[in-house]
Write an enzyme that holds these catalytic residues in place. Sequence first.
Site, PDB file in Angstrom:
ATOM      1  CB  CYS A  74      45.635  42.337  46.134  1.00  0.00           C
ATOM      2  SG  CYS A  74      45.572  43.799  47.165  1.00  0.00           S
ATOM      3  CG  HIS A 126      48.973  44.018  42.922  1.00  0.00           C
ATOM      4  ND1 HIS A 126      47.738  43.736  42.374  1.00  0.00           N
ATOM      5  CD2 HIS A 126      48.723  44.722  44.053  1.00  0.00           C
ATOM      6  CE1 HIS A 126      46.797  44.268  43.124  1.00  0.00           C
ATOM      7  NE2 HIS A 126      47.362  44.875  44.153  1.00  0.00           N
ATOM      8  CD  GLU A 168      48.417  41.973  39.326  1.00  0.00           C
ATOM      9  OE1 GLU A 168      49.101  41.200  40.015  1.00  0.00           O
ATOM     10  OE2 GLU A 168      47.395  42.529  39.758  1.00  0.00           O
TER      11      GLU A 168
END
Length: 512
Positions: free
Chosen positions: A78, A168, A170
């Site tokens: 990002c 993202h 994660e």
Amino acid sequence: GILIIDFGSQVTQLIARRVREAGVYSEIVPFQSAGPAFERMKPKAVILSGSPASTSDIGSPRAPQEIFDAGIPVLGICYGEHTMCAQLGGHVEADPHREFGRAFIEIAEDCKLFEGIWAKGTRHQVWMSHGDRVTDLPPGFKVVATSPGAPFAAVADEKRKFYAVQFHPEVVHTPDGGKLLANFVRKVAGCTGDWTMAAYRDQAIEQIRKQVGKGKVICALSGGVDSSVAALLIHEAVGDQLTCILVDHGLMRKNEARDVCAMFREHYNLPLILVDASDRFISELEGEADPEKKRKTIGRLFIEIFEEEAKKLGGADFLAQGTLYPDVIESVSFSGGPSVTIKSHHNVGGLPERMNMQLVEPLRELFKDEVRALGHELGLPDSFIGRHPFPGPGLAIRCPGGVTREKLEVLREADAIYLEEIRNEGLYDAIWQAFAVLLPVQTVGVMGDGRTYENVLALRAVTSIDGMTADFYHYDMTFLGKVATRIINEVKGVNRVVYDVTSKPPGTIEWE
Ligand code: XMP
């Protein structure tokens, strides 16, 4: 290991967590100190986190330029993608249509990052959250995935091993994200993946020794998993420089204070002071029906008593706490935020400010399940590690209408029977939390030939991932009937049992 440079994203710790899950060591550093950390650590690869900032803001953070010249892999996520592209000669712009939430990307090119996970031409769900986007790529880069809102959803310079993603990986809403990060740290960066919780433990011990030196540490042990794991870890690190204090407020479950005390003293040889303060707590709480006032009273007394005990020990230099990462995020994002206080969940909150001691918080980077894994590593029995959560104010918030010694006794007995039956039925681990609530309502019953007029007891059981939302547990009615019969027969003071079928929201897990 891997160096993670934090630009202030809410979810940077999740990157570290995914890297740990891939069996690789990592360190998070704030961007301000990334340069020296990079020199010291000599990482095998670098990950750049997201950020609330925009690269077009004046003075917005950048990665140290040397990480791009060191010949090691770099992954930008990002904002990390934006700053990487901007620093390497590309162009980033504020995007008129900001993109938040679930999105689908299409794989445009095979690359090492996607190897074995995503093939060219396939579509995949990811989580987007950004207001800027890359409009021109730096030299050497190509697009490897696109989405309608982000034509540069993933880009790569495979020769230099630079990768960057707009989404993202994660967060759990990117279902393959963990595998993607594992690919980066293992396949791209060549880390072996043999790093374990045992290694984490050794590293944490090393760090505690460095922080504490020859200082004295005290720890408020509640008998919960977090404070127990923190105490054991610190004890391994600095031995008897640590003293634990367990304040028994008389609001624990049946035999809890006694059992916890026995376990830590006998099996772990931990210096532990048990303070029986139940009289003080109960006499101050008696007659108080307001849930928040109960919590405040308990919190205040807890601090007072803990301070008195610490004074008796001649003070200490450090206060140990079992703060977990989610506690850290919550207190950051909620303090001063627009959210209202539903319940003031404080246990030892306020202690550090009052006592003027430095904090030792060895679990600050971990999530609950990782703390359990660490507890396992430290030799805590699985039956202890897997225990249901228990609120700091204990049974006091399960006696609506105010506590008395007698009510607590009734509740404790009924709760013990309920939990025993759950264990016997093999349901304990399938339930997040189960407990009884003693209602200030009397109803008429008949037992033998006589009329009874006694209290109603409510049973609660929920499933949950994190306690933030919950569903009531769907018992078999026969089981509930059996529990009700046992409680009414064995506990004097209860003649009716009901089951709570409210989920959260709109209910909360506890009744107060
Ligand atoms: P609620 O009732 O808010 O509870 O849905 C969510 C989780 O938090 C626990 N809880 C507390 N824990 N101090 C604590 O340490 C408190 O004051 C407190 N109130 C609720 C609750 O048991 C559940 O696990």
